[in-house]
Every structure is written in C-alpha cells, then in structure tokens.
Design a protein around this motif. Sequence first.
Motif, PDB file in Angstrom:
ATOM      1  N   ASP A  33       0.801  -1.222   0.000  1.00  0.00           N
ATOM      2  CA  ASP A  33       0.000   0.000   0.000  1.00  0.00           C
ATOM      3  C   ASP A  33       0.837   1.277   0.000  1.00  0.00           C
ATOM      4  OD1 ASP A  33      -2.605   1.100  -0.072  1.00  0.00           O
ATOM      5  OD2 ASP A  33      -2.431   1.610   2.060  1.00  0.00           O
ATOM      6  N   GLU A  34       1.976   1.262   0.664  1.00  0.00           N
ATOM      7  CA  GLU A  34       2.808   2.472   0.767  1.00  0.00           C
ATOM      8  C   GLU A  34       3.833   2.601  -0.349  1.00  0.00           C
ATOM      9  OE1 GLU A  34       2.178   4.903   3.008  1.00  0.00           O
ATOM     10  OE2 GLU A  34       0.454   3.678   3.562  1.00  0.00           O
ATOM     11  N   MET A  35       3.963   1.584  -1.203  1.00  0.00           N
ATOM     12  CA  MET A  35       4.950   1.651  -2.286  1.00  0.00           C
ATOM     13  C   MET A  35       4.469   2.603  -3.381  1.00  0.00           C
ATOM     14  SD  MET A  35       6.335  -2.130  -3.077  1.00  0.00           S
ATOM     15  CE  MET A  35       7.943  -2.541  -2.523  1.00  0.00           C
ATOM     16  N   PRO A  36       5.298   3.554  -3.778  1.00  0.00           N
ATOM     17  CA  PRO A  36       4.897   4.500  -4.821  1.00  0.00           C
ATOM     18  C   PRO A  36       5.121   3.924  -6.221  1.00  0.00           C
ATOM     19  CG  PRO A  36       7.039   5.099  -3.983  1.00  0.00           C
ATOM     20  CD  PRO A  36       6.588   3.898  -3.193  1.00  0.00           C
ATOM     21  N   CYS A  37       4.469   2.820  -6.513  1.00  0.00           N
ATOM     22  CA  CYS A  37       4.648   2.141  -7.793  1.00  0.00           C
ATOM     23  C   CYS A  37       3.296   1.607  -8.252  1.00  0.00           C
ATOM     24  CB  CYS A  37       5.642   0.988  -7.618  1.00  0.00           C
ATOM     25  SG  CYS A  37       5.713  -0.132  -9.027  1.00  0.00           S
ATOM     26  N   PRO A  38       2.865   1.908  -9.480  1.00  0.00           N
ATOM     27  CA  PRO A  38       1.577   1.428  -9.957  1.00  0.00           C
ATOM     28  C   PRO A  38       1.469  -0.101  -9.992  1.00  0.00           C
ATOM     29  CG  PRO A  38       2.472   3.054 -11.476  1.00  0.00           C
ATOM     30  CD  PRO A  38       3.525   2.773 -10.455  1.00  0.00           C
ATOM     31  N   VAL A  39       2.568  -0.798 -10.264  1.00  0.00           N
ATOM     32  CA  VAL A  39       2.537  -2.264 -10.277  1.00  0.00           C
ATOM     33  C   VAL A  39       2.277  -2.767  -8.859  1.00  0.00           C
ATOM     34  CG1 VAL A  39       3.850  -4.364 -10.740  1.00  0.00           C
ATOM     35  CG2 VAL A  39       4.010  -2.425 -12.318  1.00  0.00           C
ATOM     36  N   ALA A  40       2.963  -2.188  -7.878  1.00  0.00           N
ATOM     37  CA  ALA A  40       2.757  -2.581  -6.483  1.00  0.00           C
ATOM     38  C   ALA A  40       1.320  -2.288  -6.046  1.00  0.00           C
ATOM     39  CB  ALA A  40       3.753  -1.863  -5.569  1.00  0.00           C
ATOM     40  N   GLN A  41       0.781  -1.156  -6.467  1.00  0.00           N
ATOM     41  CA  GLN A  41      -0.595  -0.811  -6.109  1.00  0.00           C
ATOM     42  C   GLN A  41      -1.589  -1.791  -6.738  1.00  0.00           C
ATOM     43  OE1 GLN A  41      -1.483   1.481  -3.743  1.00  0.00           O
ATOM     44  NE2 GLN A  41       0.735   1.398  -3.504  1.00  0.00           N
ATOM     45  N   CYS A  42      -1.331  -2.201  -7.944  1.00  0.00           N
ATOM     46  CA  CYS A  42      -2.159  -3.207  -8.603  1.00  0.00           C
ATOM     47  C   CYS A  42      -2.106  -4.514  -7.814  1.00  0.00           C
ATOM     48  CB  CYS A  42      -1.689  -3.410 -10.039  1.00  0.00           C
ATOM     49  SG  CYS A  42      -2.636  -4.614 -10.968  1.00  0.00           S
ATOM     50  N   LEU A  43      -0.909  -4.938  -7.442  1.00  0.00           N
ATOM     51  CA  LEU A  43      -0.747  -6.183  -6.678  1.00  0.00           C
ATOM     52  C   LEU A  43      -1.411  -6.098  -5.313  1.00  0.00           C
ATOM     53  CD1 LEU A  43       2.913  -7.141  -7.579  1.00  0.00           C
ATOM     54  CD2 LEU A  43       0.810  -8.289  -8.312  1.00  0.00           C
ATOM     55  N   GLU A  44      -1.458  -4.916  -4.747  1.00  0.00           N
ATOM     56  CA  GLU A  44      -2.120  -4.740  -3.448  1.00  0.00           C
ATOM     57  C   GLU A  44      -3.587  -5.163  -3.524  1.00  0.00           C
ATOM     58  OE1 GLU A  44      -2.618  -3.775   0.557  1.00  0.00           O
ATOM     59  OE2 GLU A  44      -0.772  -3.993  -0.570  1.00  0.00           O
ATOM     60  N   HIS A  45      -4.204  -4.983  -4.693  1.00  0.00           N
ATOM     61  CA  HIS A  45      -5.637  -5.251  -4.837  1.00  0.00           C
ATOM     62  C   HIS A  45      -5.957  -6.565  -5.550  1.00  0.00           C
ATOM     63  CE1 HIS A  45      -6.619  -1.408  -3.110  1.00  0.00           C
ATOM     64  NE2 HIS A  45      -5.612  -0.928  -3.811  1.00  0.00           N
ATOM     65  N   ILE A  46      -5.097  -7.001  -6.457  1.00  0.00           N
ATOM     66  CA  ILE A  46      -5.418  -8.218  -7.217  1.00  0.00           C
ATOM     67  C   ILE A  46      -4.292  -9.234  -7.231  1.00  0.00           C
ATOM     68  CG2 ILE A  46      -7.072  -7.046  -8.724  1.00  0.00           C
ATOM     69  CD1 ILE A  46      -4.862  -7.217 -10.930  1.00  0.00           C
ATOM     70  N   GLY A  47      -3.249  -9.009  -6.457  1.00  0.00           N
ATOM     71  CA  GLY A  47      -2.062  -9.853  -6.540  1.00  0.00           C
ATOM     72  C   GLY A  47      -2.172 -11.212  -5.875  1.00  0.00           C
ATOM     73  N   GLU A  48      -3.153 -11.401  -5.034  1.00  0.00           N
ATOM     74  CA  GLU A  48      -3.329 -12.702  -4.408  1.00  0.00           C
ATOM     75  C   GLU A  48      -3.914 -13.637  -5.457  1.00  0.00           C
ATOM     76  OE1 GLU A  48      -4.545 -16.002  -2.335  1.00  0.00           O
ATOM     77  OE2 GLU A  48      -6.000 -14.759  -3.354  1.00  0.00           O
ATOM     78  N   TRP A  49      -3.355 -14.828  -5.625  1.00  0.00           N
ATOM     79  CA  TRP A  49      -3.696 -15.661  -6.783  1.00  0.00           C
ATOM     80  C   TRP A  49      -5.137 -16.083  -6.822  1.00  0.00           C
ATOM     81  CZ3 TRP A  49      -3.776 -21.322  -6.762  1.00  0.00           C
ATOM     82  CH2 TRP A  49      -3.559 -21.871  -5.508  1.00  0.00           C
ATOM     83  N   TRP A  50      -5.796 -16.315  -5.668  1.00  0.00           N
ATOM     84  CA  TRP A  50      -7.227 -16.643  -5.725  1.00  0.00           C
ATOM     85  C   TRP A  50      -8.016 -15.479  -6.329  1.00  0.00           C
ATOM     86  CZ3 TRP A  50      -8.600 -21.362  -5.670  1.00  0.00           C
ATOM     87  CH2 TRP A  50      -8.035 -22.305  -4.807  1.00  0.00           C
ATOM     88  N   SER A  51      -7.576 -14.265  -6.051  1.00  0.00           N
ATOM     89  CA  SER A  51      -8.290 -13.088  -6.553  1.00  0.00           C
ATOM     90  C   SER A  51      -8.355 -13.077  -8.075  1.00  0.00           C
ATOM     91  CB  SER A  51      -7.631 -11.803  -6.041  1.00  0.00           C
ATOM     92  OG  SER A  51      -7.710 -11.742  -4.634  1.00  0.00           O
TER      93      SER A  51
END
Length: 149
Positions: free
Chosen positions: A7-25
Amino acid sequence: MKRKSYDEMPCPVAQCLEHIGEWWSMLIIRDAFFGMKRFDEYQKSLGIAPNMLTRRLNDLTESGILEKQKYGESNKRYEYILTQRGMDLAPILIMMLNWGNQHYPPKGVKVNLVNIHTNEIAEPIVIDKKTGEEITLSNYQVKVFEDNT
C-alpha cells in the motif's frame, strides 16, 4: 500468516498487486468474466475453502473490483458483479491467458481467445492507443514523473 502490504509503495505495479495480486483473486476475477456471480459457483469452480473465498470476495468488493448485490428472497444471498474497475482488468487477463498458452500451456486443454465474428484465434499484443504502435521494451521505456497536484 499475513502477507506483505504494498500500500505504501509508490509504484503502480505494487498498487495493482495490493488489490489483485493474491492468486485466488485473479481466478475469481477470471470466473467473473466467464459469467459467474454466486458464491457457490466460485467455490465449485475453484475448489476454494469457504472462509478463503469469503475473504477474497470481501477484498475484491472493498477494492471496488466487484460489487455485492442481493438476490432472491433471503437477505443473506449475494451475487458478485464486476464493476467498471473490474472490467478494466480484461486486457490483463487476456495477456495472462496468452502468456500462459505460450509458456505453460495446460495439458490436454486448449484455451484461446477467439474473434466472435471470424472464429479465428486471436494473437493479443499491447499497443499504444495514440500511435497504434506495438509496445515492446525495445521501443518504449518507463519514466517516473512527479505528481504536483
């Protein structure tokens, strides 16, 4: 075990993973694109434990990717519908499907994206909407710009 937060990483890829990066998601989102809406449909398709599915559906709803809507007579029955934010994940899923077919094709099963008008198998690429040029690492680079708003 709690996963790391991006959540605190200033990177769009990291922000994407914060919301959809869990594989079940991603598999839930895939199933939503295939038309699944109900808890039992997701559970049957994925073979996921009910408590894990509940957590993932809640996370995707809180992230604005799915919308929870009541259905039927009961106040406890819900459908999970893709929002516009969720629908905007279509190109990512398409490219994941394409990458998986190229590098790790499923054994005994062929899953392809097919043009509904020509019935031809698609060959997805990423293009620049402004120029129509294919985006590759040899002709595009990532630059960081400060947001002064």
